[in-house]
Motif scaffolding. Structure first.
Motif, PDB file in Angstrom:
ATOM      1  N   GLY A 151     -58.622 -33.309  64.951  1.00 52.23           N
ATOM      2  CA  GLY A 151     -59.914 -32.633  65.054  1.00 52.23           C
ATOM      3  C   GLY A 151     -60.765 -32.830  63.811  1.00 52.23           C
ATOM      4  O   GLY A 151     -61.975 -33.071  63.902  1.00 52.23           O
ATOM      5  N   LEU A 152     -60.144 -32.732  62.646  1.00 52.11           N
ATOM      6  CA  LEU A 152     -60.886 -32.965  61.398  1.00 52.11           C
ATOM      7  C   LEU A 152     -61.362 -34.409  61.310  1.00 52.11           C
ATOM      8  O   LEU A 152     -62.501 -34.677  60.912  1.00 52.11           O
ATOM      9  CB  LEU A 152     -60.011 -32.597  60.189  1.00 52.11           C
ATOM     10  CG  LEU A 152     -59.695 -31.106  60.044  1.00 52.11           C
ATOM     11  CD1 LEU A 152     -58.653 -30.887  58.947  1.00 52.11           C
ATOM     12  CD2 LEU A 152     -60.958 -30.313  59.778  1.00 52.11           C
TER      13      LEU A 152
ATOM     14  N   CYS B 259     -50.879 -31.666  64.632  1.00 52.69           N
ATOM     15  CA  CYS B 259     -51.512 -32.977  64.873  1.00 52.69           C
ATOM     16  C   CYS B 259     -52.937 -32.788  65.400  1.00 52.69           C
ATOM     17  O   CYS B 259     -53.852 -33.513  65.004  1.00 52.69           O
ATOM     18  CB  CYS B 259     -50.691 -33.794  65.868  1.00 52.69           C
ATOM     19  SG  CYS B 259     -49.099 -34.329  65.242  1.00 52.69           S
ATOM     20  N   GLY B 260     -53.116 -31.811  66.274  1.00 54.56           N
ATOM     21  CA  GLY B 260     -54.436 -31.533  66.827  1.00 54.56           C
ATOM     22  C   GLY B 260     -55.441 -31.141  65.768  1.00 54.56           C
ATOM     23  O   GLY B 260     -56.593 -31.593  65.792  1.00 54.56           O
ATOM     24  N   ILE B 261     -55.022 -30.330  64.830  1.00 53.08           N
ATOM     25  CA  ILE B 261     -55.922 -29.925  63.742  1.00 53.08           C
ATOM     26  C   ILE B 261     -56.322 -31.149  62.914  1.00 53.08           C
ATOM     27  O   ILE B 261     -57.496 -31.345  62.599  1.00 53.08           O
ATOM     28  CB  ILE B 261     -55.265 -28.833  62.866  1.00 53.08           C
ATOM     29  CG1 ILE B 261     -55.159 -27.542  63.680  1.00 53.08           C
ATOM     30  CG2 ILE B 261     -56.050 -28.616  61.576  1.00 53.08           C
ATOM     31  CD1 ILE B 261     -54.284 -26.476  63.050  1.00 53.08           C
ATOM     32  N   THR B 262     -55.360 -31.987  62.593  1.00 55.48           N
ATOM     33  CA  THR B 262     -55.646 -33.204  61.817  1.00 55.48           C
ATOM     34  C   THR B 262     -56.585 -34.142  62.582  1.00 55.48           C
ATOM     35  O   THR B 262     -57.571 -34.641  62.025  1.00 55.48           O
ATOM     36  CB  THR B 262     -54.324 -33.934  61.477  1.00 55.48           C
ATOM     37  OG1 THR B 262     -53.462 -33.028  60.768  1.00 55.48           O
ATOM     38  CG2 THR B 262     -54.586 -35.174  60.636  1.00 55.48           C
TER      39      THR B 262
ATOM     40  N   LEU C  54     -65.285 -35.907  61.183  1.00 60.35           N
ATOM     41  CA  LEU C  54     -65.697 -36.890  60.178  1.00 60.35           C
ATOM     42  C   LEU C  54     -66.302 -38.118  60.845  1.00 60.35           C
ATOM     43  O   LEU C  54     -67.360 -38.614  60.433  1.00 60.35           O
ATOM     44  CB  LEU C  54     -64.502 -37.276  59.307  1.00 60.35           C
ATOM     45  CG  LEU C  54     -64.772 -38.251  58.163  1.00 60.35           C
ATOM     46  CD1 LEU C  54     -65.746 -37.655  57.161  1.00 60.35           C
ATOM     47  CD2 LEU C  54     -63.465 -38.629  57.479  1.00 60.35           C
ATOM     48  N   ILE C  55     -65.679 -38.606  61.894  1.00 56.51           N
ATOM     49  CA  ILE C  55     -66.181 -39.782  62.622  1.00 56.51           C
ATOM     50  C   ILE C  55     -67.563 -39.490  63.197  1.00 56.51           C
ATOM     51  O   ILE C  55     -68.486 -40.310  63.080  1.00 56.51           O
ATOM     52  CB  ILE C  55     -65.190 -40.211  63.726  1.00 56.51           C
ATOM     53  CG1 ILE C  55     -63.964 -40.864  63.083  1.00 56.51           C
ATOM     54  CG2 ILE C  55     -65.848 -41.139  64.738  1.00 56.51           C
ATOM     55  CD1 ILE C  55     -62.814 -41.111  64.035  1.00 56.51           C
ATOM     56  N   MET C  56     -67.736 -38.329  63.814  1.00 58.88           N
ATOM     57  CA  MET C  56     -69.036 -37.996  64.405  1.00 58.88           C
ATOM     58  C   MET C  56     -70.133 -37.915  63.344  1.00 58.88           C
ATOM     59  O   MET C  56     -71.239 -38.425  63.560  1.00 58.88           O
ATOM     60  CB  MET C  56     -68.945 -36.687  65.196  1.00 58.88           C
ATOM     61  CG  MET C  56     -68.166 -36.825  66.492  1.00 58.88           C
ATOM     62  SD  MET C  56     -68.158 -35.300  67.469  1.00 58.88           S
ATOM     63  CE  MET C  56     -66.837 -34.384  66.679  1.00 58.88           C
ATOM     64  N   VAL C  57     -69.834 -37.312  62.211  1.00 60.10           N
ATOM     65  CA  VAL C  57     -70.828 -37.189  61.142  1.00 60.10           C
ATOM     66  C   VAL C  57     -71.188 -38.566  60.580  1.00 60.10           C
ATOM     67  O   VAL C  57     -72.369 -38.893  60.421  1.00 60.10           O
ATOM     68  CB  VAL C  57     -70.323 -36.243  60.030  1.00 60.10           C
ATOM     69  CG1 VAL C  57     -71.182 -36.341  58.781  1.00 60.10           C
ATOM     70  CG2 VAL C  57     -70.274 -34.811  60.535  1.00 60.10           C
ATOM     71  N   ILE C  58     -70.180 -39.386  60.288  1.00 53.24           N
ATOM     72  CA  ILE C  58     -70.443 -40.725  59.748  1.00 53.24           C
ATOM     73  C   ILE C  58     -71.228 -41.568  60.748  1.00 53.24           C
ATOM     74  O   ILE C  58     -72.181 -42.265  60.380  1.00 53.24           O
ATOM     75  CB  ILE C  58     -69.134 -41.427  59.332  1.00 53.24           C
ATOM     76  CG1 ILE C  58     -68.531 -40.720  58.124  1.00 53.24           C
ATOM     77  CG2 ILE C  58     -69.378 -42.905  59.024  1.00 53.24           C
ATOM     78  CD1 ILE C  58     -67.132 -41.184  57.759  1.00 53.24           C
ATOM     79  N   ALA C  59     -70.870 -41.500  62.021  1.00 50.19           N
ATOM     80  CA  ALA C  59     -71.582 -42.274  63.050  1.00 50.19           C
ATOM     81  C   ALA C  59     -73.037 -41.819  63.156  1.00 50.19           C
ATOM     82  O   ALA C  59     -73.942 -42.650  63.294  1.00 50.19           O
ATOM     83  CB  ALA C  59     -70.873 -42.152  64.393  1.00 50.19           C
ATOM     84  N   ALA C  60     -73.273 -40.523  63.083  1.00 49.95           N
ATOM     85  CA  ALA C  60     -74.650 -40.011  63.127  1.00 49.95           C
ATOM     86  C   ALA C  60     -75.438 -40.494  61.910  1.00 49.95           C
ATOM     87  O   ALA C  60     -76.600 -40.897  62.037  1.00 49.95           O
ATOM     88  CB  ALA C  60     -74.653 -38.487  63.209  1.00 49.95           C
TER      89      ALA C  60
END
Length: 161
Positions: free
Chosen positions: A54-55, A49-52, A59-65
């Motif tokens: 984390g991915l 679950c942590g790996i999922t 993705l959220i950080m990149v899209i928000a940036a």
């Protein structure tokens, strides 16, 4: 109002960024402490679950940036030429990059479930809450419509907080 270019980097909130970096460093590289989960099958499920998560966090950080575009700055004080973004991920949460970092901390905790990792992650949440409050004072000063945005959209966790 003084332009942010004429304020020192520390008056624009660099201390928040320094503490944030220290906490993220502790989460990733600091002592983990006693294990919170010792059951092997359960720990393996949590790690998956942590790996999922984390991915998803990345993705959220990149899209928000990308959503922020030229407005992106690590400092809580907005750039002088900033525009208010309320689209993309910003329509769901006012600080999606902070949300993404918090999700990444949760992911790390699930992968490495140590008591210190939990403590560092809680401290990171508290720091982001304080940093976001300071940032929003500047945003309200810069953008009068920001108060309406605050009333509609949650601060750090979509639909929750």
């Amino acid at each position: 109002m003084n332009s942010s270019l004429h304020k020192s980097i520390f008056k624009r909130g660099a201390w928040y960024v320094v503490v944030q970096g220290i906490l993220i460093g502790l989460i990733l590289f600091g002592p983990q402490g006693s294990l919170l989960i010792k059951s092997e099958p359960f720990a393996t499920i949590l790690q998956s679950c942590g790996i999922t998560i984390g991915l998803l966090a990345c993705l959220i950080m990149v899209i928000a940036a990308i959503n922020l575009g030229k407005n992106l700055t690590p400092l809580p004080c907005p750039k002088d030429n900033a525009v208010l973004i309320q689209t993309g991920l910003y329509q769901y949460v006012r600080h999606p990059i902070y949300f993404g970092v918090l999700l990444a901390a949760l992911a790390w905790l699930l992968i490495f479930p140590g008591i210190y990792v939990l403590a560092y992650s809680i401290c990171l949440f508290v720091l982001f809450d304080i940093k976001a409050r300071r940032e929003e004072v500047w945003l309200v000063e810069r953008f009068p419509t920001y108060m309406d945005y605050q009333a509609r959209v949650k601060k750090l966790i979509p639909g929750v907080y």
